[in-house]
Write a protein that holds these residues in place. Structure first.
Motif, PDB file in Angstrom:
ATOM      1  N   PRO A 222       0.823  -1.222   0.000  1.00 40.36           N
ATOM      2  CA  PRO A 222       0.000   0.000   0.000  1.00 40.36           C
ATOM      3  C   PRO A 222       0.853   1.267   0.000  1.00 40.36           C
ATOM      4  O   PRO A 222       0.486   2.277  -0.620  1.00 40.36           O
ATOM      5  N   GLU A 223       1.995   1.220   0.696  1.00 40.13           N
ATOM      6  CA  GLU A 223       2.873   2.397   0.731  1.00 40.13           C
ATOM      7  C   GLU A 223       3.431   2.706  -0.656  1.00 40.13           C
ATOM      8  O   GLU A 223       3.512   3.874  -1.074  1.00 40.13           O
ATOM      9  N   THR A 224       3.805   1.654  -1.394  1.00 37.98           N
ATOM     10  CA  THR A 224       4.310   1.849  -2.753  1.00 37.98           C
ATOM     11  C   THR A 224       3.216   2.424  -3.644  1.00 37.98           C
ATOM     12  O   THR A 224       3.461   3.331  -4.456  1.00 37.98           O
ATOM     13  N   ARG A 225       2.012   1.914  -3.491  1.00 32.58           N
ATOM     14  CA  ARG A 225       0.895   2.421  -4.297  1.00 32.58           C
ATOM     15  C   ARG A 225       0.695   3.917  -4.060  1.00 32.58           C
ATOM     16  O   ARG A 225       0.551   4.693  -5.009  1.00 32.58           O
ATOM     17  N   GLU A 226       0.702   4.330  -2.801  1.00 31.29           N
ATOM     18  CA  GLU A 226       0.512   5.743  -2.494  1.00 31.29           C
ATOM     19  C   GLU A 226       1.655   6.594  -3.059  1.00 31.29           C
ATOM     20  O   GLU A 226       1.432   7.709  -3.542  1.00 31.29           O
ATOM     21  N   ARG A 227       2.869   6.063  -3.001  1.00 29.38           N
ATOM     22  CA  ARG A 227       4.012   6.807  -3.529  1.00 29.38           C
ATOM     23  C   ARG A 227       3.905   6.974  -5.045  1.00 29.38           C
ATOM     24  O   ARG A 227       4.182   8.044  -5.590  1.00 29.38           O
TER      25      ARG A 227
ATOM     26  N   LEU B  56       1.065   6.899  -6.840  1.00 30.73           N
ATOM     27  CA  LEU B  56      -0.043   7.800  -7.159  1.00 30.73           C
ATOM     28  C   LEU B  56       0.331   9.248  -6.887  1.00 30.73           C
ATOM     29  O   LEU B  56      -0.081  10.160  -7.620  1.00 30.73           O
ATOM     30  N   ALA B  57       1.119   9.475  -5.837  1.00 31.48           N
ATOM     31  CA  ALA B  57       1.585  10.839  -5.565  1.00 31.48           C
ATOM     32  C   ALA B  57       2.495  11.324  -6.690  1.00 31.48           C
ATOM     33  O   ALA B  57       2.433  12.499  -7.097  1.00 31.48           O
TER      34      ALA B  57
ATOM     35  N   ARG C 217       0.456  12.346  -9.678  1.00 31.28           N
ATOM     36  CA  ARG C 217      -0.123  13.688  -9.518  1.00 31.28           C
ATOM     37  C   ARG C 217       0.930  14.775  -9.700  1.00 31.28           C
ATOM     38  O   ARG C 217       0.673  15.800 -10.333  1.00 31.28           O
TER      39      ARG C 217
ATOM     40  N   ASP D  87     -12.052   4.799  -9.119  1.00 28.89           N
ATOM     41  CA  ASP D  87     -11.249   5.058 -10.316  1.00 28.89           C
ATOM     42  C   ASP D  87     -11.982   4.633 -11.580  1.00 28.89           C
ATOM     43  O   ASP D  87     -11.410   4.037 -12.487  1.00 28.89           O
TER      44      ASP D  87
END
Length: 343
Positions: free
Chosen positions: A43-48, A50-51, A54, A106
């Motif tokens: 999950p941390e990789t996913r958030e990184r 997606l950030a 953006r 999404d």
């Protein structure tokens, strides 16, 4: 001005997936896995990732994603032009809730508008393959759109009902029980001369509301006098309400209506006759949308849980697309009576 843009857009070039990977400190394959929802990352990789998407302004190529996954991540929403009538905003409120859930998941929503009964136009739009499936609102058993989607093999989910032989991918309310709650409320408040105001329509939910109203009266030992069954167009109802308020020796002390728009009409006519809504005359609505809060006095109304129903319909559609929803049974959501000043 240029400093406000992501770094890779200042020179005019379109950001690439390698730019996202560099910004996130991962491989381009990991970025692809995240964007296409494949397993194999935290999950941390996913958030990184997606950030980084953006911050770089990267826009995935939807055509390429569609080719790789067979999914467009788009759902269709079908509505008639009459659904755009601001006097009956229910479908627009439902669409707004569909858009909210789709954004969380999404997904993108393509809205298709057609004149009522223009089946050929709907078939052509549905058959273009622009979406993964369809959300339908105000769908009754025998809706030709459902038959077309089943024939084309396109997944769907809807608010309303389907025929027994069709997929039971529907979410609905119990209209009869819902309006009975309004009848129970006005009777508990001491009202005994109760009239009904409804649309002149054969759609099932309108018939169910009238049936639920009559059944609730009978349960309390009351009946509906023929002159107090008020149905018709808006213009006809205005005239019939005028007649009830002006000419009769005995007039109703409560009017239970089949929609918030009809409740507003009733309040308006009552005011013109000098009748105080809330004290002299109880008025209830049905829908519980914005109209109920805009009315003066605020409407007592049966509230349909539109956001929750729309959320469930969208998730059922995605379940059908993914093969996790077998559409074996429909679902009934509870309504609630919101008590305000009108009754």
């Amino acid at each position: 001005m240029s400093d406000a843009l992501p770094p890779h857009r200042r020179g005019g070039s379109r950001p690439r997936i390698v730019d996202v990977a560099r910004a996130a400190g991962v491989s381009a394959q990991t970025v692809s896995n995240v964007l296409n929802e494949r397993p194999g990352f935290t999950p941390e990789t996913r958030e990184r990732v997606l950030a980084a998407v953006r911050s770089t302004g990267y826009i995935p190529d939807p055509a390429g994603r569609h080719l790789r996954t067979g999914r467009s991540r788009r759902v269709g929403f079908s509505m008639s032009r009459s659904d755009l009538d601001p006097r009956n905003p229910f479908t627009l409120a439902f669409l707004d809730a569909v858009l909210s859930t789709a954004a969380q998941l999404d997904q993108r929503v393509l809205v298709y508008t057609h004149d009522v009964h223009v089946e050929g136009a709907f078939r052509a739009d549905a058959g273009r393959g622009e979406t993964d499936g369809f959300v339908l609102a105000n769908s009754a058993p025998g809706d030709p759109r459902v038959a077309i989607l089943e024939e084309l093999g396109i997944p769907y989910a809807l608010m309303g009902r389907t025929l027994p032989a069709q997929a039971q991918a529907w979410v609905d309310i119990d209209n009869a029980a819902a309006i009975a709650s309004a009848v129970d409320h006005v009777i508990a408040a001491g009202r005994s001369r109760i009239a009904y105001v409804g649309h002149d329509s054969d759609v099932p939910w309108i018939r169910e509301r009238e049936r639920g109203f009559v059944d609730a009266l009978e349960r309390h030992g009351l009946s509906l006098p023929a002159p107090w069954r008020l149905t018709g167009s808006v213009a006809q109802l205005r005239d019939r309400l005028d007649a009830v308020f002006a000419g009769a020796e005995i007039r109703p002390d409560a009017l239970v209506t089949a929609s918030d728009s009809l409740a507003l009409l009733t309040v308006d006519v009552a005011r013109r006759h000098g009748i105080a809504v809330g004290s002299e005359l109880a008025v209830t609505g049905f829908d519980g949308g914005a109209l109920a809060t805009l009315a003066r006095p605020h409407l007592t109304t049966v509230e349909i849980p539109v956001p929750a129903i729309a959320d469930r319909v969208v998730r059922r559609l995605l379940g059908r697309i993914d093969g996790t929803d077998d559409a074996a049974s429909g679902e009934i959501f509870a309504t609630r009576l919101v008590v305000a000043e009108s009754a």
